[in-house]
Design a protein around this motif. Structure first.
Motif, PDB file in Angstrom:
ATOM      1  N   ARG A  82       1.441  13.405   3.662  1.00  0.00           N
ATOM      2  CA  ARG A  82       0.647  12.749   4.137  1.00  0.00           C
ATOM      3  C   ARG A  82      -0.786  11.436   4.392  1.00  0.00           C
ATOM      4  NH1 ARG A  82       0.191  18.995   3.144  1.00  0.00           N
ATOM      5  NH2 ARG A  82      -0.893  18.304   1.548  1.00  0.00           N
ATOM      6  N   SER A  83      -0.447  11.109   3.044  1.00  0.00           N
ATOM      7  CA  SER A  83      -1.460  10.253   2.558  1.00  0.00           C
ATOM      8  C   SER A  83      -0.481   8.725   4.206  1.00  0.00           C
ATOM      9  CB  SER A  83      -1.128   9.741   1.772  1.00  0.00           C
ATOM     10  OG  SER A  83      -2.074  10.757   1.066  1.00  0.00           O
ATOM     11  N   GLN A 123       1.170  -1.279  -0.177  1.00  0.00           N
ATOM     12  CA  GLN A 123       0.523   0.020   0.121  1.00  0.00           C
ATOM     13  C   GLN A 123       1.279   1.078   0.191  1.00  0.00           C
ATOM     14  OE1 GLN A 123      -2.510  -1.301   3.642  1.00  0.00           O
ATOM     15  NE2 GLN A 123      -4.686  -1.093   2.115  1.00  0.00           N
ATOM     16  N   MET A 157       1.589   4.838  -2.586  1.00  0.00           N
ATOM     17  CA  MET A 157       1.902   5.764  -2.647  1.00  0.00           C
ATOM     18  C   MET A 157       2.757   6.384  -3.048  1.00  0.00           C
ATOM     19  SD  MET A 157       0.325   5.998   1.346  1.00  0.00           S
ATOM     20  CE  MET A 157      -1.430   5.553   1.789  1.00  0.00           C
ATOM     21  N   ASP A 164       2.285  15.669   0.139  1.00  0.00           N
ATOM     22  CA  ASP A 164       1.550  14.900  -0.074  1.00  0.00           C
ATOM     23  C   ASP A 164       1.059  13.781   0.257  1.00  0.00           C
ATOM     24  OD1 ASP A 164       0.098  17.462  -0.748  1.00  0.00           O
ATOM     25  OD2 ASP A 164      -0.104  17.164  -2.641  1.00  0.00           O
ATOM     26  N   ARG A 165       2.519  13.320  -0.160  1.00  0.00           N
ATOM     27  CA  ARG A 165       2.219  12.113  -0.289  1.00  0.00           C
ATOM     28  C   ARG A 165       2.504  11.085   1.239  1.00  0.00           C
ATOM     29  NH1 ARG A 165       6.856  10.076  -4.947  1.00  0.00           N
ATOM     30  NH2 ARG A 165       5.233  10.492  -6.218  1.00  0.00           N
ATOM     31  N   ASP A 219      -1.823   9.209   7.692  1.00  0.00           N
ATOM     32  CA  ASP A 219      -2.889   8.570   7.523  1.00  0.00           C
ATOM     33  C   ASP A 219      -3.085   7.297   7.669  1.00  0.00           C
ATOM     34  OD1 ASP A 219      -3.899  11.186   7.694  1.00  0.00           O
ATOM     35  OD2 ASP A 219      -4.667  11.017   5.904  1.00  0.00           O
ATOM     36  N   LEU A 220      -2.065   5.850   6.406  1.00  0.00           N
ATOM     37  CA  LEU A 220      -1.999   4.903   6.231  1.00  0.00           C
ATOM     38  C   LEU A 220      -1.713   4.350   8.109  1.00  0.00           C
ATOM     39  CD1 LEU A 220      -2.968   2.250   5.113  1.00  0.00           C
ATOM     40  CD2 LEU A 220      -0.840   2.259   4.539  1.00  0.00           C
TER      41      LEU A 220
END
Length: 280
Positions: free
Chosen positions: A209-210, A47, A51, A206-207, A213-214
């Protein structure tokens, strides 16, 4: 493999490995092509690669930085004692193999809080006859205990290289990341060094932050810091040129460097600094 498995360490202890949740050390092992990981680690690892496809290259760059920095510390700085916190799953060449390859009498203490590292501790204890390697189970958030155990092998009246490689981005500010480093460094003699690498979201926020979150959804702390925040870990120390830089740009002449991947720098910083006489 699912459920909870028991790992038996060669030190005579035992620990339980929870294979129902991903673990950063086992994901790191998967990115490096290792086999000491579980489906849950591979799933999250994939995952994260979706990203940012450069993540396996980041893992390789981090390993290469550790090898080059250890070689510099053992040769140029003449360090003969290492304390490596956040060791991770053994991947050859391990730190002690590099350092003892330069100076066979080098003494190394490894420390990690992951039970799977304990299960593989035998690989970390294959010292040269002239030197020593030891493994202790401990958490970076408890530096006093780590230092007490490390003193059984290392002489803290003499220089020690403290290795915090790819560790502190799993220690958020609220857990006292800077205080932990300050307490560890304060125990070191003048002439000691701090070797540190740290993931960053500075180049691709942006990456980052993603990814954060994961990690949060999996109950894993992630604190990707920018360059200024990483430099702060070296407060009071004298940075070795070129200072805190993208890991692959730290003395590439000393060993392997990760080939360029994608656009822009790989999102991991590295640096080494010296503790001078008179510094607390």
């Amino acid at each position: 493999m699912t459920g909870t498995e028991q790992a038996q360490g060669d030190r005579g202890g035992s620990a339980y490995i929870d294979t129902s949740k991903p673990h950063p050390a086992r994901m790191y092992d998967w990115w490096l092509g290792g086999k000491d990981n579980y489906p849950v680690d591979e799933e999250m690892g994939r995952q994260l690669v979706a990203m940012d496809p450069r993540i396996p290259a980041v893992a390789r760059a981090n390993r290469a930085f550790m090898q080059r920095a250890t070689r510099w510390l053992a040769t140029t700085a003449g360090i003969r004692q290492f304390l490596d916190i956040g060791t991770g799953i053994p991947t050859e060449p391990n730190l002690h193999q590099i350092a003892q390859g330069v100076a066979p009498d080098t003494r190394v203490v490894y420390c990690d809080n992951d039970p799977i590292v304990l299960a593989h501790a035998e690989a970390l204890l294959r010292s040269t006859p002239e030197g020593a390697t030891e493994y202790i189970q401990g958490d970076a958030r408890d530096p006093a205990t780590i230092l007490a155990e490390a003193r059984k092998t290392l002489d803290f009246t003499r220089p020690v290289a403290l290795s915090l490689v790819a560790l502190l981005h799993f220690v958020p500010d609220e857990d006292g990341a800077y205080d932990v480093v300050r307490e560890l460094v304060s125990a070191l003699a003048p002439g000691s060094h701090l070797m540190l690498s740290h993931g960053t979201g500075e180049f691709t926020p942006d990456r980052a932050r993603s990814a954060g979150d994961l990690y949060k959804a999996r109950s894993i702390d992630l604190a990707l810091r920018d360059r200024a925040e990483v430099v702060r870990f070296f407060d009071g120390l004298t940075l070795v040129p070129p200072g805190v830089t993208v890991a692959d740009e730290w003395h590439p002449e000393l060993g392997e460097r990760t080939p360029p991947v994608g656009d822009g720098p790989l999102p991991i910083f590295g640096g080494v600094a010296r503790k001078e006489q008179g510094r607390p």
